[in-house]
Design an enzyme around this catalytic site. Structure first.
Site, PDB file in Angstrom:
ATOM      1  N   SER A 167      44.785  11.253  67.274  1.00 27.84           N
ATOM      2  CA  SER A 167      44.246  11.719  69.360  1.00 27.84           C
ATOM      3  C   SER A 167      44.333   9.624  68.302  1.00 27.84           C
ATOM      4  CB  SER A 167      42.913  11.357  69.337  1.00 27.84           C
ATOM      5  OG  SER A 167      42.652  11.040  70.329  1.00 27.84           O
ATOM      6  N   ASP A 261      47.732  17.405  78.541  1.00 31.36           N
ATOM      7  CA  ASP A 261      46.785  16.132  77.167  1.00 31.36           C
ATOM      8  C   ASP A 261      47.381  14.967  78.524  1.00 31.36           C
ATOM      9  OD1 ASP A 261      46.264  14.774  75.735  1.00 31.36           O
ATOM     10  OD2 ASP A 261      46.988  15.368  73.942  1.00 31.36           O
ATOM     11  N   HIS A 291      43.953  18.486  75.353  1.00 30.69           N
ATOM     12  CA  HIS A 291      43.723  17.632  74.251  1.00 30.69           C
ATOM     13  C   HIS A 291      42.771  17.835  72.517  1.00 30.69           C
ATOM     14  CE1 HIS A 291      44.319  13.400  72.009  1.00 30.69           C
ATOM     15  NE2 HIS A 291      42.419  13.308  72.523  1.00 30.69           N
TER      16      HIS A 291
END
Length: 319
Positions: A167, A261, A291
């Protein structure tokens, strides 16, 4: 890979649908997105994400050099033979530059340590909004250089080093590689899991999934972006959004993306840029998953993202 033209959550696996439904039911209105409120969950999140972690021979807290002083970090190492020298992987945790800790990604780091046969150092860089761009990135670069300089005393080989992040940690990992790639001090391999590589948040996947995503919706990501990069003029700067950088010297990369995502296109587009520049990149696309899916105990067995990451580092750093 054929460029994607449709973006839909239709036909989600029942287990994923159940997680989405439960998360939506539990979401409070109005939401408190302040750093203090979100950070209050860091310890719980770290415990939750650590379920299923493999044992390692060494797990200890160390201090590494940052841009403005020492930083806390956690070192993980597998069993070694007498005299064996291992490669090193420096890890940067996710959390939108605002929340989470090295402990949040303990399972990923341990799986890389064991699966890749590497020493992993997970860095507790300074977070936003108290420390906005470029301070977290400067910390991450300084920590990478510190680990290289002190590799021998850590039991590692300074000539075999990688970086990894998930991320927002993927943003930082990519940027550290970009800052150092043209030098002999750069990493030999980079792994990016569900990475945030375009802070304009304007990709088709972000427009499709961002408005109502249960993990990283528009409102949350916008607040994190404002904390890290308060000036909108920064969003397309190569030092903030790796997607806009010159990747002509980028190291071999492993890119993990999840099919539903909002950041799906970030990874795919970055992989395409690497291929166009003649760089070595492998892209792993996990269809129908959200995600950070591999961090959640309910979804950790729905793919082999961590295994592929570890195998990538083993190939790149043990050859």
């Amino acid at each position: 890979m054929t460029k994607r033209t449709t973006y839909s959550r239709e036909g989600m696996r029942p287990e994923v649908q159940a997680i989405f439904d439960a998360a939506r039911a539990a979401r409070q209105t109005p939401r408190d997105l302040s750093p203090a409120a979100l950070r209050a969950l860091d310890a719980v999140t770290a415990t939750y994400f650590s379920v299923g972690s493999p044992p390692v021979a060494v797990e200890r807290e160390i201090r590494v050099g940052g841009a403005a002083g020492d930083l806390r970090a956690i070192l993980y190492a597998p069993e070694t033979a007498p005299g064996e020298v291992l490669p090193l992987v420096v890890h940067y945790h996710g959390g939108g530059f605002v929340i989470m800790l090295p402990e949040t990604a303990a399972r990923l780091c341990k799986e890389i340590a064991v699966g890749a046969g590497a020493i992993v150092v997970s860095v507790d860089y300074r977070r936003s909004p108290e420390h906005s761009y470029p301070q977290p990135l400067d910390d991450c670069e300084a920590a990478f250089r510190w680990v290289r300089e002190h590799a021998v005393e850590l039991g590692g080989d300074p000539q075999r080093m990688g970086v990894v992040g998930e991320s927002a940690g993927g943003t930082l990992a990519a940027e550290v590689a970009l800052r150092t790639a043209a030098t002999a001090e750069g990493p030999s391999a980079v792994a990016l899991l569900y990475a945030w590589l375009d802070l304009t948040m304007s990709s088709p996947s972000f427009r499709a999934f961002g408005p109502d995503d249960i993990f990283i919706d528009d409102e949350l990501m916008s607040s994190w972006r404002a904390s890290y990069a308060p000036d909108p003029a920064l969003y397309q700067q190569p030092d903030v959004s790796p997607l806009f950088a010159d990747v002509s010297t980028f190291p071999p990369a492993c890119v993990i993306v999840a099919g539903i995502d909002p950041l799906y296109d970030d990874g795919v587009s970055f992989s395409e840029r690497l291929r166009a520049a003649g760089r070595d990149v492998e892209l792993h696309d996990y269809e129908g998953l959200p995600h950070l899916f591999s961090f959640f105990p309910q979804m950790m067995n729905m793919g082999d993202a961590h295994q592929r990451t570890a195998e990538f580092f083993r190939r790149m750093l043990h050859s």
